[in-house]
Design a protein around this motif. Sequence first.
Motif, short mmCIF file in Angstrom:
data_model
loop_
_atom_site.label_atom_id
_atom_site.label_comp_id
_atom_site.label_asym_id
_atom_site.label_seq_id
_atom_site.Cartn_x
_atom_site.Cartn_y
_atom_site.Cartn_z
N THR A 1 9.47 -70.68 -39.35
CA THR A 1 8.43 -70.78 -38.34
C THR A 1 9.02 -71.03 -36.96
O THR A 1 8.61 -70.40 -35.96
N ARG B 1 10.62 -67.82 -35.63
CA ARG B 1 9.62 -66.87 -35.17
C ARG B 1 9.04 -67.28 -33.82
O ARG B 1 8.79 -66.45 -32.95
N ARG C 1 -0.75 -70.69 -37.93
CA ARG C 1 0.57 -70.11 -38.19
C ARG C 1 0.42 -68.60 -38.36
O ARG C 1 -0.57 -68.11 -38.90
N VAL D 1 2.15 -64.67 -39.44
CA VAL D 1 2.93 -64.04 -40.51
C VAL D 1 3.41 -62.70 -39.98
O VAL D 1 2.73 -62.04 -39.19
N ASP D 2 4.60 -62.31 -40.38
CA ASP D 2 5.18 -61.03 -39.96
C ASP D 2 4.63 -59.94 -40.87
O ASP D 2 5.15 -59.69 -41.96
N THR D 3 3.56 -59.29 -40.43
CA THR D 3 2.91 -58.28 -41.27
C THR D 3 3.70 -56.98 -41.36
O THR D 3 3.42 -56.15 -42.22
N ASN E 1 3.50 -71.53 -45.62
CA ASN E 1 3.76 -70.18 -45.13
C ASN E 1 3.78 -69.15 -46.25
O ASN E 1 3.41 -67.98 -46.04
N ALA F 1 0.55 -67.25 -46.89
CA ALA F 1 0.30 -66.15 -45.95
C ALA F 1 1.20 -64.95 -46.24
O ALA F 1 0.76 -63.80 -46.16
N GLU F 2 2.45 -65.21 -46.57
CA GLU F 2 3.38 -64.11 -46.88
C GLU F 2 2.95 -63.35 -48.12
O GLU F 2 3.02 -62.12 -48.16
N MET G 1 -4.58 -60.64 -43.56
CA MET G 1 -3.49 -61.12 -42.71
C MET G 1 -3.19 -60.22 -41.51
O MET G 1 -2.41 -60.62 -40.63
N TRP H 1 2.28 -62.89 -35.41
CA TRP H 1 2.91 -63.99 -34.67
C TRP H 1 2.67 -63.93 -33.17
O TRP H 1 2.66 -64.96 -32.50
#
Length: 414
Positions: free
Chosen positions: A40, A43, A198, A200-202, A309, A312-313, A375, A380
């Motif tokens: 986190t 990012r 927070r 998430v890297d989609t 996290n 979410a991932e 998501m 981010w």
Amino acid sequence: MEHPDQPALEMTHLLPTHRSLRLAVVTETYPPEVNGVAVTVARLIEGLLLRGHEIDLVRPRQALRGPQGTAVEGLQELLMRGMPIPRYPQLRMGLPAKAALVSQWQRRRPDLVHVATEGPLGWSAVQAARKLRLPVSADFRTNFHAYSRHYGLGWLNKTILTYLRKFHNRADLTLVPTETLRKELAAMGFERLSVVGRGVDTQRFDPALRSPLVRARWGVAVDDPVVLYVGRLAAEKNLDLLIRAYQAMKQRRKSLRLVVIGEGPMADDLANQCPDALLLGVQGGLELAQSYASADIFLFPSRTETYGNVTAEALASGLAVVAFDYAAARELIINGHNGWTSGLQDEEGFVRRACEVLEAWHPGHPMRMNARRTMLSRDWSGIVEQMEERWRTLTAATQQLRTHDGKLGVMKTS
């Protein structure tokens, strides 16, 4: 001599500027260390650099061989002394360093100090910022007071909670990831709390990365369901419930496979109690993203997260998630749509939900794309923009207070 705290200042009608900020970010963990806080913080820093800010990163020297530090435009690193964390020798905890930080920030004064972790280095950073009359924000990251119960230190709960409250109430602003947590902390006497979610890297976590080759290495057929767990293998993660749920699911579907990603002091216990589980150790990058996407159901039995996290991932990767109804799961999961939750103390309900998801599961189940869609709006970039907004308002309030009476006090944000 450190100044006494001054009366709080209401931060209203302040127009933040749009110049770049020089931010000192203090953390006790950072990649290549593998944990939610490290990911986190990395990012966040990446997003701040993309928005043109200068970052002075303060962290312990890691337990790694070879040169350390990074050569990234806009980023300077100050590596401090550290010591191994008990039970996690691969991680290091920063040692007190107030004098070094005061000296550093006198030479290169930041606009704001942001403290990401509540260890000795973080406490030193709060003290140094107060001495230099710098605005300071902090993250509430980890439920240390909850973790203590799992390591025979329950008798320290009050002491740890008192420390955390003192730590955060010395900051001008404490950022928390959910409204539920904000309310809980406010009831315990924490002040100046603000909710920033927070991200998430989609692009990284994507169902499109599902890999037949990965599943073949796991020894599962196309139609065989895979249950995944990602996280520390430690007592506070409630792994006994993971095993119970998996064993109950296995009775209903013999071809089910449990894949576990992570390391920690309970790895051997998990392997002994669940010998057919596939323990892969730590993964990162594309390897981790492919593992998420190549699984089907994500079980997360932890009840000690501030956010989580991995929830979410997993959703971004298209997995149906089973978790307790709190933290990220409460914010993100719609029962029957993208996963299932059970009451925080309802372990039997958790097992039941896991079995229900398995019974409904098939390779083309709509829950997979529903999880993904949940998501897509939580990238981010939006989270970083929210953080920047809070910090611009805080620095503007600091400047206004200095202009008013030349003194810096603890400021209200709501």
